[in-house]
Every structure is written in structure tokens, then in C-alpha cells.
Motif scaffolding. Structure first.
Motif, PDB file in Angstrom:
ATOM      1  N   ALA A   1      -2.077   4.435 -15.968  1.00  0.00           N
ATOM      2  CA  ALA A   1      -3.367   5.025 -15.610  1.00  0.00           C
ATOM      3  C   ALA A   1      -4.523   4.195 -16.171  1.00  0.00           C
ATOM      4  N   ARG A   2      -4.332   3.634 -17.354  1.00  0.00           N
ATOM      5  CA  ARG A   2      -5.352   2.737 -17.915  1.00  0.00           C
ATOM      6  C   ARG A   2      -5.540   1.543 -16.979  1.00  0.00           C
ATOM      7  N   ALA A   3      -4.435   1.020 -16.449  1.00  0.00           N
ATOM      8  CA  ALA A   3      -4.508  -0.116 -15.525  1.00  0.00           C
ATOM      9  C   ALA A   3      -5.233   0.263 -14.236  1.00  0.00           C
ATOM     10  N   GLN A   4      -4.992   1.478 -13.739  1.00  0.00           N
ATOM     11  CA  GLN A   4      -5.716   1.962 -12.561  1.00  0.00           C
ATOM     12  C   GLN A   4      -7.225   1.910 -12.789  1.00  0.00           C
TER      13      GLN A   4
ATOM     14  N   PHE B   1      -1.150   6.503  -6.995  1.00  0.00           N
ATOM     15  CA  PHE B   1      -0.136   6.401  -8.056  1.00  0.00           C
ATOM     16  C   PHE B   1       1.175   6.944  -7.500  1.00  0.00           C
ATOM     17  N   ASP B   2       2.225   6.195  -7.616  1.00  0.00           N
ATOM     18  CA  ASP B   2       3.628   6.537  -7.297  1.00  0.00           C
ATOM     19  C   ASP B   2       4.300   5.452  -6.484  1.00  0.00           C
ATOM     20  N   GLY B   3       3.588   4.919  -5.465  1.00  0.00           N
ATOM     21  CA  GLY B   3       4.217   3.918  -4.616  1.00  0.00           C
ATOM     22  C   GLY B   3       5.050   4.521  -3.509  1.00  0.00           C
ATOM     23  N   LEU B   4       4.621   5.662  -2.954  1.00  0.00           N
ATOM     24  CA  LEU B   4       5.343   6.249  -1.827  1.00  0.00           C
ATOM     25  C   LEU B   4       5.265   5.312  -0.622  1.00  0.00           C
TER      26      LEU B   4
ATOM     27  N   PRO C   1      -7.046   2.165   5.603  1.00  0.00           N
ATOM     28  CA  PRO C   1      -6.320   0.975   5.142  1.00  0.00           C
ATOM     29  C   PRO C   1      -5.117   1.368   4.270  1.00  0.00           C
ATOM     30  N   ALA C   2      -4.232   0.395   4.038  1.00  0.00           N
ATOM     31  CA  ALA C   2      -3.118   0.619   3.112  1.00  0.00           C
ATOM     32  C   ALA C   2      -3.681   0.845   1.710  1.00  0.00           C
ATOM     33  N   ILE C   3      -3.031   1.743   0.948  1.00  0.00           N
ATOM     34  CA  ILE C   3      -3.592   2.188  -0.334  1.00  0.00           C
ATOM     35  C   ILE C   3      -3.064   1.373  -1.509  1.00  0.00           C
ATOM     36  N   THR C   4      -3.973   0.864  -2.305  1.00  0.00           N
ATOM     37  CA  THR C   4      -3.628   0.233  -3.578  1.00  0.00           C
ATOM     38  C   THR C   4      -3.054   1.304  -4.498  1.00  0.00           C
ATOM     39  N   THR C   5      -1.959   0.984  -5.199  1.00  0.00           N
ATOM     40  CA  THR C   5      -1.275   2.035  -5.958  1.00  0.00           C
ATOM     41  C   THR C   5      -0.475   1.473  -7.133  1.00  0.00           C
ATOM     42  N   ILE C   6      -0.074   2.377  -8.006  1.00  0.00           N
ATOM     43  CA  ILE C   6       0.915   2.087  -9.054  1.00  0.00           C
ATOM     44  C   ILE C   6       2.276   2.469  -8.493  1.00  0.00           C
ATOM     45  N   GLN C   7       3.183   1.528  -8.418  1.00  0.00           N
ATOM     46  CA  GLN C   7       4.504   1.807  -7.851  1.00  0.00           C
ATOM     47  C   GLN C   7       5.515   2.061  -8.966  1.00  0.00           C
ATOM     48  N   GLN C   8       6.081   3.268  -8.959  1.00  0.00           N
ATOM     49  CA  GLN C   8       7.142   3.605  -9.908  1.00  0.00           C
ATOM     50  C   GLN C   8       8.508   3.314  -9.278  1.00  0.00           C
TER      51      GLN C   8
ATOM     52  N   TYR D   1      11.319   3.735 -21.005  1.00  0.00           N
ATOM     53  CA  TYR D   1      10.241   3.490 -20.055  1.00  0.00           C
ATOM     54  C   TYR D   1      10.717   2.469 -19.022  1.00  0.00           C
ATOM     55  N   VAL D   2      10.647   2.860 -17.766  1.00  0.00           N
ATOM     56  CA  VAL D   2      10.987   1.956 -16.662  1.00  0.00           C
ATOM     57  C   VAL D   2       9.696   1.268 -16.217  1.00  0.00           C
ATOM     58  N   PRO D   3       9.690  -0.057 -16.125  1.00  0.00           N
ATOM     59  CA  PRO D   3       8.451  -0.771 -15.772  1.00  0.00           C
ATOM     60  C   PRO D   3       7.876  -0.339 -14.424  1.00  0.00           C
ATOM     61  N   PHE D   4       6.549  -0.336 -14.344  1.00  0.00           N
ATOM     62  CA  PHE D   4       5.869  -0.045 -13.091  1.00  0.00           C
ATOM     63  C   PHE D   4       5.298  -1.338 -12.519  1.00  0.00           C
ATOM     64  N   GLN D   5       4.900  -1.282 -11.265  1.00  0.00           N
ATOM     65  CA  GLN D   5       4.309  -2.441 -10.599  1.00  0.00           C
ATOM     66  C   GLN D   5       2.966  -2.049  -9.997  1.00  0.00           C
ATOM     67  N   PHE D   6       1.956  -2.878 -10.214  1.00  0.00           N
ATOM     68  CA  PHE D   6       0.647  -2.642  -9.597  1.00  0.00           C
ATOM     69  C   PHE D   6       0.652  -3.297  -8.220  1.00  0.00           C
TER      70      PHE D   6
END
Length: 341
Positions: free
Chosen positions: A170-173, A280-283, A291-298, A325-330
Motif C-alpha cells: 500500500a505504501r508503494a501504491q 490492488f490484487d491483480g485480478l 483503460p487497463a488498471i494499474t495494480t498491485i498483483q498478489q 510473506y509472498v512477494p507482490f508485483q507492481f
């Protein structure tokens, strides 16, 4: 010596066979007797001996994935499916049986966690969707049946958790929006009593403080992780505060980002020319929006896999970390515009 089934039977004033039948959900036991047995289980701190049961049976050890609040989820949200994929993948590779069960906040009051596991012959469980005010939340702390929680950092001897680093994500967002020169940021938040909401709010506050900004309470809209509520609250905000009150919506879930996107467009605004949105999630669905949504992908499949591995280690009495903690991808797409200063 640990508490045995005979101890439970003596404490409850019934035979060991009656206790066993209660554990396995037989219906020929009165509800009063059943309640007395599970009260004895709770009072004595009884838990099944996983290793002994494994040695005495040729059947593969049973683990359950218990999902709370499934009826509240959207058909667009496939996170439970992806978590189950990961759990099943590990179970298949390690000769375990896994079953999916559902519950909700009300049912947790009627059937406590220990009773639920006993009646379904579960050696251990993975829990998803638990809220901090659910009855399971406090019960799990003292439970002796191994349990791994998804996205809830709860400490206990038989407890573990698997999650994304929600604070950092969330800080990265928020930092991404600040780097794009956004100053008027509105947070589309989840449920107040959800652990992930609290962690993500903390991460957002960190980013605001690091950038010398203050996050007003008026700019936090609690939307229950619901697409519909996010849509309604966004429209209300834009209509009452005006389009100049916000340049970017920071959403704690992709589903809520979809609701925000719909509301913004219906107000005659363009994305990202007028309003930016980050999810947030990466659905998968947000890759195909316009447009396509910028997101945090879990990585939900990996989260499920790691949860099953952690649970098996706890069932086997091995030393384990309290959490993983499983790494996330921006994932940068087209829904955020960099503003000119």
C-alpha cells in the motif's frame, strides 16, 4: 501426558465412544450432550494427536480450507479459486487430502472452530476471510488444532499466517501516485475490521508522512471491499465535493477500482486524463478494462501453496516461522496519469 479422549469423556460425563461420535458429526447425539462434549474440549484444551492418527490409519491426512464470507464475495473475484489451486497443488504433491468448507460470522458463533474441525475429521485448517471481530479470531489463539490464516497476522502456538506485505504494498501504491505528482488522493478502503485494511491504511499513512502530506479522514471512504459500495461512495464524493477535490483514487482492491471506474465515467470524467485510479490484487479482469488498471498483483496460488506447506509442518510438530510473506508485483498499466507541475 496430553489430554486424551478419555479425559474429555470423563469431564463431560459420557463414554469415549460418544465423544468420538460427536467429533465425527453423528446425528444420534442430543445437542445438549454435543455442547457439553465440546465445552469439555475447550476447557481441557484437547486436540487430536495428528501423528498418532496418521500412524493408525491408512487414509491420507485431511486438511480443510475454510472460507468465511463466501456469499459476500463477487463473481468477478477469483481469489478463493486461486488460493485453493495452490493448496491443492501442495496437497497433491505430498499425499494429503484437502476439502473446501464455508462458514460466515454468524455460523462461527453456532459452531466453534474446534468443533468444526472435529466434526469434519480435520487434522488442520487454512482459514481465509476471517475478520478481527469474528468469534474464530479469539478462539484460534488458544486452539491446539493447527491453523494457518490468509492475510491475518495472529500469533499462537499452533498458528501461522501467509500474506502479502500489505503495509509495503500500500505504501508503494501511494508513493507511485506521489511520484506522478498527485496531491489530491482519495483512499477507497475496505472493511474497518479487516486486518488487511488496517495494514494497508498504515502503509498509506507512511507514504503520506514520507512526502510531508496529511491524509484527511474525509478522504478515506470505507467501501467494504464491495464494487457496488465503491461505486455509490465515489459518485457521492464527486457530486458533493466536486471534481476538483480529487485527482486520483487509491483503491484497496481491484473490485472496488471497478466500481470507482464506473462512477467516474458516469460523472462525465475521463480516466486517466481527469482522474487516475490504482487498484490492488491483480485480478485478471482489470487487465481488460478501458483503460487497463494499474495494480498491485498478489500471487494467490503461491500463497495457497505456502499456506499448505506451513500447515503440514505445524501438524508434524516442526519448527516453523510465525508467518510467510509472498512477494507482490507492481503492474503498471494505463489508469494513472503523471501530472505536470
Amino acid at each position: 501426558m496430553g489430554v486424551t479422549i478419555k479425559d474429555v469423556a470423563k469431564y463431560a460425563g459420557v463414554s469415549p465412544g460418544t465423544v468420538s461420535r460427536a467429533f465425527h458429526g453423528y446425528q444420534d447425539i442430543s445437542e445438549e450432550t454435543r455442547q457439553r462434549i465440546f465445552e469439555a474440549v475447550r476447557e481441557l484444551g484437547y486436540a487430536p494427536n495428528v501423528n498418532a492418527r496418521s500412524l493408525s490409519s491408512k487414509a491420507a491426512p485431511n486438511i480443510g480450507m475454510i472460507v468465511s464470507g463466501l456469499l459476500e464475495s463477487s463473481g468477478k473475484d477469483n481469489t478463493v479459486y486461486m488460493l485453493l489451486q495452490g493448496v491443492y497443488k501442495y496437497a497433491f504433491e505430498n499425499g494429503m487430502e484437502v476439502a473446501l468448507y464455508t462458514t460466515d460470522s454468524a455460523n462461527q458463533n453456532r459452531k466453534p472452530y474446534v468443533r468444526f474441525c472435529m466434526e469434519h475429521s480435520l487434522y488442520g485448517a487454512i482459514l481465509s476471510g476471517i475478520k478481527t471481530n469474528d468469534s474464530y479470531f479469539e478462539e484460534l489463539i488458544n486452539s491446539k488444532i493447527p491453523c494457518v490464516l490468509i492475510d491475518v497476522n495472529l500469533q499462537g502456538q499452533q498458528l501461522g499466517y501467509v500474506s502479502t506485505d500489505n503495509v509495503e504494498a500500500a505504501r508503494a501504491q501511494a508513493q507511485y501516485l506521489f511520484d506522478a505528482n498527485h496531491q489530491k488522493i482519495v483512499v477507497i478502503s475496505g472493511r474497518k475490521n479487516a486486518a488487511v485494511t488496517m495494514e494497508r491504511i498504515a502503509g498509506i499513512y507512511h507514504a503520506f508522512q514520507e512526502n510531508g502530506k496529511e491524509l484527511s479522514r474525509d478522504c478515506i471512504l470505507y467501501c467494504e471491499f464491495s464494487e457496488e459500495i465503491a461505486y455509490e461512495n465515489t459518485r457521492k464524493f464527486l457530486q458533493t465535493k466536486g471534481r476538483d477535490a480529487v485527482t486520483a483514487f487509491l483503491c484497496m482492491s481491484d473490485l472496488m477500482a471497478l466500481g470507482v471506474m464506473k462512477a467516474v465515467k458516469e460523472e462525465g470524467l475521463k480516466i486517466p486524463e481527469d482522474i487516475s485510479i490504482i487498484g490492488f490484487d491483480g485480478l485478471p479482469i482489470v487487465e481488460y478494462t478501458t483503460p487497463a488498471i494499474t495494480t498491485i498483483q498478489q500471487d494467490f496460488v503461491e500463497m495457497g501453496y505456502q499456506a499448505a506447506a506451513l500447515l503440514q509442518n505445524k501438524m508434524n510438530g516442526l519448527e516453523t516461522p510465525s508467518g510467510i510473506y509472498v512477494p507482490f508485483q507492481f503492474v503498471e498499466r494505463d489508469s494513472v496519469r503523471k501530472l505536470q507541475i
